[in-house]
Scaffold this motif. Structure first.
Motif, PDB file in Angstrom:
ATOM      1  N   THR A  44       0.801  -1.231   0.000  1.00 47.06           N
ATOM      2  CA  THR A  44       0.000   0.000   0.000  1.00 47.06           C
ATOM      3  C   THR A  44       0.838   1.287   0.000  1.00 47.06           C
ATOM      4  O   THR A  44       0.571   2.186  -0.805  1.00 47.06           O
ATOM      5  N   PRO A  45       1.874   1.414   0.856  1.00 41.35           N
ATOM      6  CA  PRO A  45       2.693   2.626   0.772  1.00 41.35           C
ATOM      7  C   PRO A  45       3.373   2.771  -0.592  1.00 41.35           C
ATOM      8  O   PRO A  45       3.621   3.895  -1.048  1.00 41.35           O
ATOM      9  N   ILE A  46       3.657   1.644  -1.234  1.00 41.39           N
ATOM     10  CA  ILE A  46       4.290   1.686  -2.558  1.00 41.39           C
ATOM     11  C   ILE A  46       3.325   2.322  -3.576  1.00 41.39           C
ATOM     12  O   ILE A  46       3.714   3.164  -4.385  1.00 41.39           O
ATOM     13  N   ILE A  47       2.060   1.920  -3.501  1.00 38.65           N
ATOM     14  CA  ILE A  47       1.076   2.503  -4.423  1.00 38.65           C
ATOM     15  C   ILE A  47       0.832   3.975  -4.062  1.00 38.65           C
ATOM     16  O   ILE A  47       0.642   4.820  -4.948  1.00 38.65           O
ATOM     17  N   ALA A  48       0.886   4.288  -2.766  1.00 35.14           N
ATOM     18  CA  ALA A  48       0.771   5.700  -2.366  1.00 35.14           C
ATOM     19  C   ALA A  48       1.902   6.509  -2.995  1.00 35.14           C
ATOM     20  O   ALA A  48       1.717   7.665  -3.401  1.00 35.14           O
ATOM     21  N   GLU A  49       3.079   5.892  -3.089  1.00 31.91           N
ATOM     22  CA  GLU A  49       4.220   6.575  -3.712  1.00 31.91           C
ATOM     23  C   GLU A  49       3.950   6.804  -5.205  1.00 31.91           C
ATOM     24  O   GLU A  49       4.327   7.838  -5.760  1.00 31.91           O
ATOM     25  N   PHE A  50       3.301   5.857  -5.854  1.00 37.07           N
ATOM     26  CA  PHE A  50       2.877   6.067  -7.249  1.00 37.07           C
ATOM     27  C   PHE A  50       1.998   7.315  -7.344  1.00 37.07           C
ATOM     28  O   PHE A  50       2.166   8.146  -8.244  1.00 37.07           O
ATOM     29  N   PHE A  51       1.040   7.412  -6.433  1.00 38.45           N
ATOM     30  CA  PHE A  51       0.154   8.589  -6.467  1.00 38.45           C
ATOM     31  C   PHE A  51       0.956   9.877  -6.256  1.00 38.45           C
ATOM     32  O   PHE A  51       0.691  10.892  -6.897  1.00 38.45           O
ATOM     33  N   GLU A  52       1.964   9.834  -5.376  1.00 37.55           N
ATOM     34  CA  GLU A  52       2.808  11.022  -5.166  1.00 37.55           C
ATOM     35  C   GLU A  52       3.571  11.375  -6.435  1.00 37.55           C
ATOM     36  O   GLU A  52       3.649  12.528  -6.840  1.00 37.55           O
ATOM     37  N   GLU A  53       4.130  10.341  -7.075  1.00 35.17           N
ATOM     38  CA  GLU A  53       4.927  10.568  -8.280  1.00 35.17           C
ATOM     39  C   GLU A  53       4.070  11.066  -9.444  1.00 35.17           C
ATOM     40  O   GLU A  53       4.568  11.732 -10.341  1.00 35.17           O
ATOM     41  N   VAL A 112      -3.575   3.263 -10.743  1.00 40.36           N
ATOM     42  CA  VAL A 112      -2.541   4.281 -10.901  1.00 40.36           C
ATOM     43  C   VAL A 112      -1.316   3.720 -11.620  1.00 40.36           C
ATOM     44  O   VAL A 112      -0.577   4.451 -12.274  1.00 40.36           O
ATOM     45  N   MET A 113      -1.107   2.386 -11.547  1.00 40.50           N
ATOM     46  CA  MET A 113       0.036   1.803 -12.265  1.00 40.50           C
ATOM     47  C   MET A 113      -0.187   1.879 -13.775  1.00 40.50           C
ATOM     48  O   MET A 113       0.713   2.230 -14.525  1.00 40.50           O
ATOM     49  N   GLU A 114      -1.422   1.560 -14.193  1.00 42.16           N
ATOM     50  CA  GLU A 114      -1.719   1.635 -15.635  1.00 42.16           C
ATOM     51  C   GLU A 114      -1.712   3.097 -16.099  1.00 42.16           C
ATOM     52  O   GLU A 114      -1.287   3.407 -17.215  1.00 42.16           O
ATOM     53  N   PRO A 143      -6.267  13.641 -11.821  1.00 43.86           N
ATOM     54  CA  PRO A 143      -7.480  14.462 -11.899  1.00 43.86           C
ATOM     55  C   PRO A 143      -7.717  15.171 -10.556  1.00 43.86           C
ATOM     56  O   PRO A 143      -7.222  14.713  -9.521  1.00 43.86           O
ATOM     57  N   GLU A 144      -8.492  16.239 -10.605  1.00 42.41           N
ATOM     58  CA  GLU A 144      -8.730  17.019  -9.394  1.00 42.41           C
ATOM     59  C   GLU A 144      -9.351  16.147  -8.296  1.00 42.41           C
ATOM     60  O   GLU A 144     -10.312  15.423  -8.540  1.00 42.41           O
ATOM     61  N   GLY A 145      -8.803  16.227  -7.101  1.00 45.89           N
ATOM     62  CA  GLY A 145      -9.382  15.542  -5.953  1.00 45.89           C
ATOM     63  C   GLY A 145      -8.857  14.137  -5.704  1.00 45.89           C
ATOM     64  O   GLY A 145      -8.986  13.609  -4.600  1.00 45.89           O
ATOM     65  N   THR A 146      -8.273  13.501  -6.718  1.00 49.85           N
ATOM     66  CA  THR A 146      -7.842  12.107  -6.549  1.00 49.85           C
ATOM     67  C   THR A 146      -6.646  12.001  -5.599  1.00 49.85           C
ATOM     68  O   THR A 146      -6.615  11.139  -4.716  1.00 49.85           O
ATOM     69  N   GLY A 147      -5.676  12.880  -5.782  1.00 51.12           N
ATOM     70  CA  GLY A 147      -4.476  12.826  -4.954  1.00 51.12           C
ATOM     71  C   GLY A 147      -4.787  12.971  -3.474  1.00 51.12           C
ATOM     72  O   GLY A 147      -4.160  12.335  -2.624  1.00 51.12           O
ATOM     73  N   GLU A 148      -5.794  13.819  -3.174  1.00 51.49           N
ATOM     74  CA  GLU A 148      -6.133  14.082  -1.761  1.00 51.49           C
ATOM     75  C   GLU A 148      -6.699  12.837  -1.077  1.00 51.49           C
ATOM     76  O   GLU A 148      -6.716  12.749   0.145  1.00 51.49           O
ATOM     77  N   LEU A 149      -7.192  11.874  -1.868  1.00 47.25           N
ATOM     78  CA  LEU A 149      -7.761  10.664  -1.276  1.00 47.25           C
ATOM     79  C   LEU A 149      -6.692   9.722  -0.735  1.00 47.25           C
ATOM     80  O   LEU A 149      -6.974   8.833   0.059  1.00 47.25           O
ATOM     81  N   CYS A 150      -5.467   9.925  -1.195  1.00 41.96           N
ATOM     82  CA  CYS A 150      -4.409   9.007  -0.788  1.00 41.96           C
ATOM     83  C   CYS A 150      -3.392   9.718   0.097  1.00 41.96           C
ATOM     84  O   CYS A 150      -2.704  10.628  -0.355  1.00 41.96           O
ATOM     85  N   PRO A 151      -3.272   9.299   1.348  1.00 47.41           N
ATOM     86  CA  PRO A 151      -2.261   9.896   2.228  1.00 47.41           C
ATOM     87  C   PRO A 151      -0.853   9.648   1.683  1.00 47.41           C
ATOM     88  O   PRO A 151      -0.657   8.794   0.814  1.00 47.41           O
TER      89      PRO A 151
END
Ligand SMILES: [Zn+2]
Ligand SMILES: [Zn+2]
Length: 392
Positions: free
Chosen positions: A302-311, A369-371, A317-325
């Motif tokens: 899970t933290p690895i996928i959170a890192e994908f979201f950070e990268e 987020v990987m795709e 899209p607007e609002g998506t990033g805020e859903l993931c700590p």
């Protein structure tokens, strides 16, 4: 509309309503009893099936944890009980053809109900037989280790491969905190890891809605999110097997199942973190090694996928990033419950890890987020960067 949001989890059984998402939802489980001492409700839950024979299934561990108690409760209440104990000594029970076959052999013509006492293999095997023979079953959980109590899939070994067979939900679910808090600590941590994985599952779902126009049910999102908040707030108590923390964990796992049951898709439960976990697991199986608990893998993924979201933050899209700590927040959350934090902690090799980041999105056709990173031409660079950080 959506009165389900005002219901306690134990009252959500047999709920049916028109939802704000535009669909009619129907949750088919008849009875849910989660809380302290709820195993005593087993005879009442089984009462509609008293005319026939009750087949009770356990392995040696789950028999000690709750099986013996469950059998006594049923016999004392006058039920005609038949017991099937899988004794594997110190080995774990693998849900394969022989286990499914034995359950079928012990099912008599007049068996009206099966009771599965266990969490992983016993539940999956009985669930499978139940949906094929149409004899309903009640699950008595022994460990808060995964969200499969209330799910419509039964992962079984088939000819050496793990296949998730479609299956029907249980008739009833018993999650007694007095029993489940005594589960082995690695199973409690695994359940917690599976719950932590819902963070990125929900973020991935949001991404798929916004980028691919996928369906979303806000009622389900709210149900799961509330259960997560409760579970995460109490996470430190899991280390000391605190009653409230155990209950919040069982409820979060069950609520995810309820959400899946309402919409008949597993989006609320599983996103890219589960793809990494499946990729790792397939590798273990191919090498003939027993995989580690599902939830422990999901937790460290899970933290690895959170890192994908950070990268990918600048392209989300607007609002998506805020859903993931942030990755570090999720790592702290895992640590607060004493759960493993890094893929290295659970024995994932650098090569396997790197390959899973590159190819994990191919595990199943589900947008994540990987795709998204692949589409935007960033997958290779992100995989390289994360691998270098984790295995520095
Ligand atoms: Zn899971
Ligand atoms: Zn809905």
């Amino acid at each position: 509309m959506n009165e389900i949001l005002n219901l306690e989890l134990n009252d959500m059984a047999q709920t049916e309503f028109d939802c704000s998402c535009g669909r009619h939802h129907n949750f088919t489980i008849h009875d849910i009893a989660i809380g302290k001492g709820t195993i005593s409700q087993l005879p009442k839950m089984a009462a509609p099936f008293k005319d026939g024979k009750i087949l009770m299934v356990f392995d040696n561990n789950t028999y000690k944890a709750a099986g013996e108690q469950a059998v006594n409760l049923m016999k004392d209440a006058g039920f005609n009980v038949k017991e099937l104990l899988f004794d594997r000594g110190t080995d774990i029970l693998i849900p394969d053809e022989s286990v499914v076959g034995r359950i079928l052999q012990e099912q008599d013509m007049d068996t009206s109900l099966m009771i599965a006492v266990g969490s992983g293999s016993v539940n999956d095997s009985v669930k499978y037989v139940s949906s094929r023979t149409k004899v309903p079953y009640i699950i008595v959980g022994t460990a808060p280790s995964m969200d499969g109590y209330v799910s419509d899939g039964a992962p079984l070994m088939c000819n050496g491969y793990k296949i998730s067979f479609p299956a029907k939900l249980a008739y009833g679910v018993i999650g007694d905190t007095d029993i489940m808090k005594k589960a082995p600590m690695d199973l409690i941590q695994a359940g917690f890891g599976d719950v932590v994985g819902k963070i990125t599952a929900l973020a991935d779902w949001d991404l798929a809605v916004k980028v691919k126009g996928d369906y979303r049910c806000d009622t389900c999102v709210t149900l799961v999110q509330r259960a997560l908040d409760e579970c995460f707030a109490k996470a430190p108590g899991l280390k000391t097997r605190d009653d409230d923390a155990t209950q919040a964990l069982i409820e979060a796992l069950t609520m995810t199942g309820v959400a899946m049951g309402l919409i008949n898709i597993s989006r609320p439960a599983s996103g890219a973190e589960h793809m990494l976990s499946h990729y790792w697991e397939m590798d273990y199986v191919a090498r003939g090694v027993n995989p580690i608990h599902h939830g422990l893998q999901v937790g460290v993924a899970t933290p690895i996928i959170a890192e994908f979201f950070e990268e990918m933050a600048d392209l989300l899209p607007e609002g998506t990033g805020e859903l993931c700590p942030k990755r570090t927040e999720i790592e702290a959350l895992l640590a607060s419950a004493g759960a493993p934090v890094s893929p290295k902690d659970v024995g994932i090799s650098k090569d396997l890890f790197y390959n899973s980041l590159l190819k994990g999105y191919t595990v199943r056709p589900r947008y994540s987020v990987m795709e998204y990173a692949k589409e935007k031409g960033r997958l290779d660079a992100i995989a390289q960067k994360i691998t270098n950080r984790v295995y520095a």
